[in-house]
Scaffold this motif. Structure first.
Motif, PDB file in Angstrom:
ATOM      1  N   ALA A 153       0.833  -1.205   0.000  1.00 16.43           N
ATOM      2  CA  ALA A 153       0.000   0.000   0.000  1.00 16.43           C
ATOM      3  C   ALA A 153       0.865   1.252   0.000  1.00 16.43           C
ATOM      4  O   ALA A 153       0.562   2.229  -0.706  1.00 16.43           O
ATOM      5  N   LEU A 154       1.945   1.250   0.758  1.00 26.19           N
ATOM      6  CA  LEU A 154       2.857   2.388   0.763  1.00 26.19           C
ATOM      7  C   LEU A 154       3.531   2.573  -0.584  1.00 26.19           C
ATOM      8  O   LEU A 154       3.709   3.704  -1.060  1.00 26.19           O
ATOM      9  N   ALA A 155       3.910   1.482  -1.239  1.00 22.72           N
ATOM     10  CA  ALA A 155       4.542   1.558  -2.561  1.00 22.72           C
ATOM     11  C   ALA A 155       3.578   2.138  -3.587  1.00 22.72           C
ATOM     12  O   ALA A 155       3.955   2.972  -4.420  1.00 22.72           O
ATOM     13  N   VAL A 156       2.306   1.710  -3.566  1.00 20.30           N
ATOM     14  CA  VAL A 156       1.296   2.239  -4.496  1.00 20.30           C
ATOM     15  C   VAL A 156       1.085   3.724  -4.250  1.00 20.30           C
ATOM     16  O   VAL A 156       0.992   4.532  -5.190  1.00 20.30           O
ATOM     17  N   ALA A 157       1.016   4.143  -2.981  1.00 15.62           N
ATOM     18  CA  ALA A 157       0.824   5.553  -2.667  1.00 15.62           C
ATOM     19  C   ALA A 157       2.007   6.389  -3.141  1.00 15.62           C
ATOM     20  O   ALA A 157       1.833   7.487  -3.688  1.00 15.62           O
ATOM     21  N   ALA A 158       3.227   5.889  -2.976  1.00 13.50           N
ATOM     22  CA  ALA A 158       4.411   6.614  -3.425  1.00 13.50           C
ATOM     23  C   ALA A 158       4.434   6.729  -4.938  1.00 13.50           C
ATOM     24  O   ALA A 158       4.746   7.793  -5.494  1.00 13.50           O
ATOM     25  N   ALA A 159       4.105   5.646  -5.650  1.00 12.92           N
ATOM     26  CA  ALA A 159       4.080   5.681  -7.116  1.00 12.92           C
ATOM     27  C   ALA A 159       3.004   6.649  -7.600  1.00 12.92           C
ATOM     28  O   ALA A 159       3.235   7.427  -8.548  1.00 12.92           O
ATOM     29  N   GLY A 160       1.817   6.625  -6.998  1.00 10.91           N
ATOM     30  CA  GLY A 160       0.737   7.542  -7.396  1.00 10.91           C
ATOM     31  C   GLY A 160       1.119   8.986  -7.150  1.00 10.91           C
ATOM     32  O   GLY A 160       0.848   9.864  -7.982  1.00 10.91           O
ATOM     33  N   GLY A 161       1.712   9.291  -6.040  1.00  7.78           N
ATOM     34  CA  GLY A 161       2.144  10.651  -5.755  1.00  7.78           C
ATOM     35  C   GLY A 161       3.192  11.136  -6.735  1.00  7.78           C
ATOM     36  O   GLY A 161       3.162  12.279  -7.188  1.00  7.78           O
ATOM     37  N   THR A 162       4.136  10.263  -7.071  1.00 12.38           N
ATOM     38  CA  THR A 162       5.160  10.616  -8.046  1.00 12.38           C
ATOM     39  C   THR A 162       4.533  10.901  -9.406  1.00 12.38           C
ATOM     40  O   THR A 162       4.884  11.862 -10.093  1.00 12.38           O
ATOM     41  N   TRP A 163       3.573  10.066  -9.844  1.00 11.62           N
ATOM     42  CA  TRP A 163       2.913  10.257 -11.133  1.00 11.62           C
ATOM     43  C   TRP A 163       2.144  11.573 -11.174  1.00 11.62           C
ATOM     44  O   TRP A 163       2.216  12.323 -12.146  1.00 11.62           O
ATOM     45  N   HIS A 166       4.610  14.480 -11.420  1.00 10.21           N
ATOM     46  CA  HIS A 166       5.174  14.516 -12.776  1.00 10.21           C
ATOM     47  C   HIS A 166       4.172  15.128 -13.744  1.00 10.21           C
ATOM     48  O   HIS A 166       4.523  15.958 -14.586  1.00 10.21           O
ATOM     49  N   ARG A 167       2.913  14.753 -13.634  1.00  6.68           N
ATOM     50  CA  ARG A 167       1.848  15.270 -14.516  1.00  6.68           C
ATOM     51  C   ARG A 167       1.665  16.770 -14.305  1.00  6.68           C
ATOM     52  O   ARG A 167       1.509  17.511 -15.273  1.00  6.68           O
ATOM     53  N   ARG A 168       1.701  17.220 -13.058  1.00  7.90           N
ATOM     54  CA  ARG A 168       1.508  18.634 -12.760  1.00  7.90           C
ATOM     55  C   ARG A 168       2.659  19.461 -13.303  1.00  7.90           C
ATOM     56  O   ARG A 168       2.464  20.549 -13.857  1.00  7.90           O
ATOM     57  N   LEU A 169       3.883  18.957 -13.144  1.00  7.72           N
ATOM     58  CA  LEU A 169       5.038  19.684 -13.654  1.00  7.72           C
ATOM     59  C   LEU A 169       5.011  19.795 -15.179  1.00  7.72           C
ATOM     60  O   LEU A 169       5.382  20.820 -15.744  1.00  7.72           O
ATOM     61  N   ARG A 170       4.555  18.778 -15.880  1.00  3.54           N
ATOM     62  CA  ARG A 170       4.491  18.823 -17.356  1.00  3.54           C
ATOM     63  C   ARG A 170       3.391  19.779 -17.820  1.00  3.54           C
ATOM     64  O   ARG A 170       3.536  20.421 -18.852  1.00  3.54           O
ATOM     65  N   ALA A 171       2.320  19.889 -17.036  1.00  5.42           N
ATOM     66  CA  ALA A 171       1.223  20.786 -17.408  1.00  5.42           C
ATOM     67  C   ALA A 171       1.653  22.241 -17.255  1.00  5.42           C
ATOM     68  O   ALA A 171       1.148  23.118 -17.968  1.00  5.42           O
TER      69      ALA A 171
END
Length: 174
Positions: A153-163, A166-171
């Motif tokens: 669950a922690l790994a999924v949360a970290a991956a989702g936060g990173t994604w 990344h999406r916000r920075l590209r926008a």
């Protein structure tokens, strides 16, 4: 102002003299009875020694306060101490007891030491074992399946936060 300074100086000198008069004499002060161990359990053997009786001096020890009666302190070659032993009676009650030794031979010095009786020996005490039930688990906690699910669950949360970052920075065009 001058009167206050004189008063303070006189007080300081009087205090210094009182401290020096009450200070113990170091180096030659051997009037002490060492008790080893200083905390014992009923049934254990206790050793006492003192240098107050001199190199050839013996002493009569008295442990009747704890119920052990009298014992002899004989001269020894260990630091020129008089050494003796007694056994704490099995029925001794917890508390602190005064052990007394009176030198014989040319010196009639009396020295004392304290012996504390406890019901459990310090070296026999058990250490805590096991884990604390906090609900968090641990690397080797009681349930490895729950621990693995938490890590996932922690790994999924970290991956989702990173994604999302990344999406916000590209926008923003960065």
């Amino acid at each position: 102002m001058r009167r206050t300074a004189r008063l303070l100086t006189g007080s300081a000198l009087a205090l210094g003299a009182a401290v020096l008069a009450s200070a113990p004499a170091y180096g030659g002060d051997t009037a002490v009875l060492e008790v080893y161990p200083s905390a014992a359990v009923p049934g254990s053997q206790v050793t006492v020694n003192t240098a107050a009786c001199g190199a050839e001096g013996a002493a009569a020890g008295d442990a009747s306060a704890v119920g052990a009666g009298v014992f002899v302190l004989a001269p020894s070659t260990h630091e020129q101490d008089a050494i003796g032993q007694f056994r704490v009676p099995p029925g001794a009650q917890p508390g602190t007891y005064e052990i007394v030794a009176k030198c014989s031979g040319g010196r009639h010095t009396t020295v004392t030491g304290d012996l504390t009786i406890t019901l459990t020996a310090a070296k026999d005490q058990t250490q805590p074992r096991g884990s604390v039930k906090t609900g968090v688990g641990g690397a080797l906690g009681p349930d490895p399946v729950k621990t693995a699910a938490g890590v996932a669950a922690l790994a999924v949360a970290a991956a989702g936060g990173t994604w999302l970052l990344h999406r916000r920075l590209r926008a923003d065009g960065i």
